[in-house]
Structures are given as C-alpha cells and as structure tokens.
Write a protein that holds these residues in place. Sequence first.
Motif: not given
Length: 161
Positions: A29-46
């Motif tokens: 029940d949170a905003g989209m900031h955390i998912p966006l950061m998780i997506g960016v980190v995942t893209a950087a790791v890949v």
Amino acid sequence: MKKDLSVGMSLLPIIVLIGAAALSIFVWDAGMHIPLMIGVVTAAVVSCIAGWSWEEVQNMMVKGVGRGLPAVFILLIIGIIIGTWIAGGVIPTMIYYGLSMIAPAMFVPIVAFVTGIISITLGSSFTSIATIGIAFMAIGQGLGFSPGLVAGAVISGAFFW
C-alpha cells in the motif's frame, strides 16, 4: 566483452518492475517510487551481467533521463498554471459566469469549441483539460449534464488541433 541477452534476460527488468508494482499496490500500500528504483537496479544489474561497465550504464541512464526532462518541465509548467488559475480565482470565476451565461441547449458545443480555442492558444491539450476542463465539468454538473458527455466534449475540444 558485451554479450547478447536472451529474451528472458531482456524482459527480467520489466517483469521485476511489474511484480514490484503489484506488490506496492496490493501488499505494501505504497507509492511507485520503490518499484521504480527496484526496476532501475534490476536493469543496471542485468546490463552489468551483459558486459557493460558501470560507467557505460551510468552514462546511458543519464542520457535516458536527459531525454525525458523536457516532458517533466512541461508537466511542471502545466501544474504551475493550474495552481495559479485556481488560487487566483480564474476557475471559480469561469464556473460562476459559465453557469449564468451559457444556455443549456448550446453547452456541449460551446465546451468543445472553447476548450479547442484554449488548447490552441496555450499550445497544450493537457493544460486546457486541467484548467478550463475543471470549470466545464463543474458547470456541466450544475446544469445537470452527464459527466461523461462533458468530459468527452472537453477532451474532443482539447485534442482538436
């Protein structure tokens, strides 16, 4: 050496982003900031796994954000215009005079026409929807029109040009 990514590995950041967004909406029940950061980190790791150096990944991120900044500035300016018009009393004044001057029989065509003129004048359909569209929605509700009909006229006028 950079290697080609498989389809699954290429889709991994998007899948992780969608999963994190679903968790954020339904569980955290949170905003989209955390998912966006998780997506960016995942893209950087890949991309690092694929052989890109961290400097190259960082430069690509800066270039990508740089391409999106004009849109962010436009939305910021639109927000400023909306806030100024509401705080300055422009929107309430439009509602007051609109309720007293617009004949109900001509309301829908007037909505489309005026929204189109404002859209062409300001150069932004979103600005006209968010400013005069608010006033027309209130006027339409006061005159007893369906919100869907008024919204359709506002959007049609705003995207006319």
